[in-house]
Design a protein around this motif. Structure first.
Motif, PDB file in Angstrom:
ATOM      1  N   THR A   1       9.465  19.557 -17.861  1.00 44.90           N
ATOM      2  CA  THR A   1      10.198  20.509 -17.017  1.00 44.90           C
ATOM      3  C   THR A   1      10.431  19.947 -15.610  1.00 44.90           C
ATOM      4  OG1 THR A   1       8.107  21.591 -16.452  1.00 44.90           O
ATOM      5  CG2 THR A   1       9.373  22.529 -18.282  1.00 44.90           C
ATOM      6  N   ILE A   2       9.380  19.733 -14.877  1.00 48.64           N
ATOM      7  CA  ILE A   2       9.539  19.237 -13.502  1.00 48.64           C
ATOM      8  C   ILE A   2       9.389  17.726 -13.404  1.00 48.64           C
ATOM      9  CG2 ILE A   2       8.738  21.407 -12.512  1.00 48.64           C
ATOM     10  CD1 ILE A   2       6.067  19.966 -11.880  1.00 48.64           C
ATOM     11  N   GLY A   3       8.981  17.083 -14.474  1.00 53.98           N
ATOM     12  CA  GLY A   3       8.677  15.652 -14.466  1.00 53.98           C
ATOM     13  C   GLY A   3       9.807  14.744 -14.025  1.00 53.98           C
ATOM     14  N   PRO A   4      11.018  14.878 -14.575  1.00 51.25           N
ATOM     15  CA  PRO A   4      12.081  13.951 -14.168  1.00 51.25           C
ATOM     16  C   PRO A   4      12.383  13.988 -12.671  1.00 51.25           C
ATOM     17  CG  PRO A   4      12.697  15.074 -16.178  1.00 51.25           C
ATOM     18  CD  PRO A   4      11.432  15.729 -15.688  1.00 51.25           C
ATOM     19  N   ALA A   5      12.460  15.177 -12.110  1.00 53.10           N
ATOM     20  CA  ALA A   5      12.736  15.291 -10.671  1.00 53.10           C
ATOM     21  C   ALA A   5      11.567  14.748  -9.851  1.00 53.10           C
ATOM     22  CB  ALA A   5      13.008  16.745 -10.301  1.00 53.10           C
ATOM     23  N   PHE A   6      10.368  15.062 -10.281  1.00 52.29           N
ATOM     24  CA  PHE A   6       9.175  14.600  -9.571  1.00 52.29           C
ATOM     25  C   PHE A   6       9.067  13.083  -9.609  1.00 52.29           C
ATOM     26  CE2 PHE A   6       4.559  13.560 -10.015  1.00 52.29           C
ATOM     27  CZ  PHE A   6       4.228  13.725  -8.673  1.00 52.29           C
ATOM     28  N   LEU A   7       9.254  12.484 -10.759  1.00 53.73           N
ATOM     29  CA  LEU A   7       9.126  11.033 -10.868  1.00 53.73           C
ATOM     30  C   LEU A   7      10.249  10.301 -10.136  1.00 53.73           C
ATOM     31  CD1 LEU A   7       7.923  10.735 -14.573  1.00 53.73           C
ATOM     32  CD2 LEU A   7       6.560  10.543 -12.487  1.00 53.73           C
ATOM     33  N   LEU A   8      11.462  10.847 -10.171  1.00 52.21           N
ATOM     34  CA  LEU A   8      12.556  10.244  -9.422  1.00 52.21           C
ATOM     35  C   LEU A   8      12.268  10.313  -7.922  1.00 52.21           C
ATOM     36  CD1 LEU A   8      15.379   8.959  -9.283  1.00 52.21           C
ATOM     37  CD2 LEU A   8      16.299  11.299  -9.176  1.00 52.21           C
ATOM     38  N   GLY A   9      11.801  11.451  -7.454  1.00 58.37           N
ATOM     39  CA  GLY A   9      11.450  11.594  -6.036  1.00 58.37           C
ATOM     40  C   GLY A   9      10.345  10.645  -5.621  1.00 58.37           C
ATOM     41  N   CYS A  10       9.342  10.496  -6.477  1.00 56.94           N
ATOM     42  CA  CYS A  10       8.248   9.559  -6.184  1.00 56.94           C
ATOM     43  C   CYS A  10       8.754   8.121  -6.136  1.00 56.94           C
ATOM     44  CB  CYS A  10       7.139   9.687  -7.225  1.00 56.94           C
ATOM     45  SG  CYS A  10       6.124  11.157  -7.024  1.00 56.94           S
ATOM     46  N   ALA A  11       9.645   7.764  -7.052  1.00 55.26           N
ATOM     47  CA  ALA A  11      10.177   6.402  -7.071  1.00 55.26           C
ATOM     48  C   ALA A  11      10.989   6.111  -5.808  1.00 55.26           C
ATOM     49  CB  ALA A  11      11.040   6.194  -8.313  1.00 55.26           C
ATOM     50  N   ILE A  12      11.813   7.048  -5.408  1.00 53.05           N
ATOM     51  CA  ILE A  12      12.621   6.854  -4.200  1.00 53.05           C
ATOM     52  C   ILE A  12      11.733   6.774  -2.966  1.00 53.05           C
ATOM     53  CG2 ILE A  12      14.328   7.959  -2.695  1.00 53.05           C
ATOM     54  CD1 ILE A  12      15.650   9.005  -5.301  1.00 53.05           C
ATOM     55  N   CYS A  13      10.783   7.691  -2.844  1.00 50.33           N
ATOM     56  CA  CYS A  13       9.869   7.676  -1.693  1.00 50.33           C
ATOM     57  C   CYS A  13       9.046   6.397  -1.676  1.00 50.33           C
ATOM     58  CB  CYS A  13       8.945   8.888  -1.725  1.00 50.33           C
ATOM     59  SG  CYS A  13       9.778  10.436  -1.326  1.00 50.33           S
ATOM     60  N   SER A  14       8.654   5.940  -2.848  1.00 52.46           N
ATOM     61  CA  SER A  14       7.869   4.720  -2.950  1.00 52.46           C
ATOM     62  C   SER A  14       8.617   3.530  -2.356  1.00 52.46           C
ATOM     63  CB  SER A  14       7.538   4.469  -4.424  1.00 52.46           C
ATOM     64  OG  SER A  14       6.748   3.340  -4.580  1.00 52.46           O
TER      65      SER A  14
ATOM     66  N   GLY B   1       0.809  -1.212   0.000  1.00 53.70           N
ATOM     67  CA  GLY B   1       0.000   0.000   0.000  1.00 53.70           C
ATOM     68  C   GLY B   1       0.841   1.260   0.000  1.00 53.70           C
ATOM     69  N   LEU B   2       1.891   1.281   0.813  1.00 53.74           N
ATOM     70  CA  LEU B   2       2.763   2.461   0.841  1.00 53.74           C
ATOM     71  C   LEU B   2       3.546   2.612  -0.454  1.00 53.74           C
ATOM     72  CD1 LEU B   2       4.128   2.401   4.486  1.00 53.74           C
ATOM     73  CD2 LEU B   2       2.581   4.069   3.465  1.00 53.74           C
ATOM     74  N   PHE B   3       3.928   1.494  -1.049  1.00 51.60           N
ATOM     75  CA  PHE B   3       4.642   1.554  -2.329  1.00 51.60           C
ATOM     76  C   PHE B   3       3.801   2.262  -3.391  1.00 51.60           C
ATOM     77  CE2 PHE B   3       5.879  -0.281  -6.445  1.00 51.60           C
ATOM     78  CZ  PHE B   3       7.228   0.020  -6.443  1.00 51.60           C
ATOM     79  N   PHE B   4       2.546   1.849  -3.523  1.00 49.16           N
ATOM     80  CA  PHE B   4       1.703   2.439  -4.563  1.00 49.16           C
ATOM     81  C   PHE B   4       1.097   3.779  -4.160  1.00 49.16           C
ATOM     82  CE2 PHE B   4       1.732  -1.999  -6.040  1.00 49.16           C
ATOM     83  CZ  PHE B   4       2.236  -1.754  -7.305  1.00 49.16           C
ATOM     84  N   ALA B   5       1.138   4.117  -2.887  1.00 51.28           N
ATOM     85  CA  ALA B   5       0.627   5.423  -2.455  1.00 51.28           C
ATOM     86  C   ALA B   5       1.459   6.559  -3.034  1.00 51.28           C
ATOM     87  CB  ALA B   5       0.610   5.506  -0.929  1.00 51.28           C
ATOM     88  N   TRP B   6       2.716   6.299  -3.324  1.00 51.97           N
ATOM     89  CA  TRP B   6       3.598   7.336  -3.857  1.00 51.97           C
ATOM     90  C   TRP B   6       3.578   7.407  -5.371  1.00 51.97           C
ATOM     91  CZ3 TRP B   6       5.881  11.156  -1.283  1.00 51.97           C
ATOM     92  CH2 TRP B   6       5.918  11.055   0.112  1.00 51.97           C
TER      93      TRP B   6
END
Length: 175
Positions: free
Chosen positions: A127-140, A49-54
């Motif tokens: 523009t902000i996508g790469p940083a946002f997706l990398l952050g989401c993947a790490i947090c996930s 659940g926490l994995f997919f929450a991010w």
């Protein structure tokens, strides 16, 4: 103790099985491990659940359910845990993920104004996508691991405390 707290918030599995929308899964939902609540199933469900929450997608609950079934962890708990991200918590969580991504990439933080449109989403992915997706993947990954091992440790502690209290009561009865 922890088991009773979690059970209080989970729906009855018979009620869930009777839902018309879930008939497409057939007998897959009749696996008792999907509804049983023990240390392994609860910590696995919490981690999923926490994995997919991010994940910044609109169908997080379906993904959590789809992974819970083959991994045979508690289905209602994994789906419910996804709701950690809700309309109130999403902005700070996803902004934090974006900041984490910019820090790791070494990219400057870009100022943006959110718009609820498909065009804005497509434009912002460049523009902000790469940083946002990398952050989401790490947090996930990090939050899934912390959630899995954290709930596992809490469950073990709860069981050992219950055993200790039971032994104390037994010793008091003997004396």
């Amino acid at each position: 103790m922890l088991k009773q707290i979690i059970k209080r918030f989970l729906p009855d599995h018979q009620t869930i099985k009777r839902q018309k929308a879930l008939k497409m899964f057939g007998t897959v939902l009749h696996d008792p491990n999907l509804w049983h609540l023990n240390r392994k199933s609860a910590s696995g469900a919490f981690g999923i659940g926490l994995f997919f929450a991010w994940w910044p997608v609109p169908f997080q609950m379906w993904l959590a359910a789809a992974f819970s079934i083959p991994l045979r962890v508690n289905l209602p708990l994994s789906v419910a845990t996804v709701w950690i991200t809700n309309p109130f918590t999403m902005p700070p969580m996803f902004y934090g993920a974006y900041l984490l991504g910019t820090t790791i990439l070494g990219a400057p933080e870009q100022h943006f104004k959110f718009e609820l449109s498909w065009g804005w989403v497509v434009q912002s992915m460049g523009t902000i996508g790469p940083a946002f997706l990398l952050g989401c993947a790490i947090c996930s990954v990090v939050f899934a691991l912390v959630g899995y091992f954290g709930l596992n440790a809490m469950w073990r502690y709860s069981v050992s405390e219950a055993w200790r209290k039971r032994q104390e009561r037994y010793k008091q009865q003997q004396s």
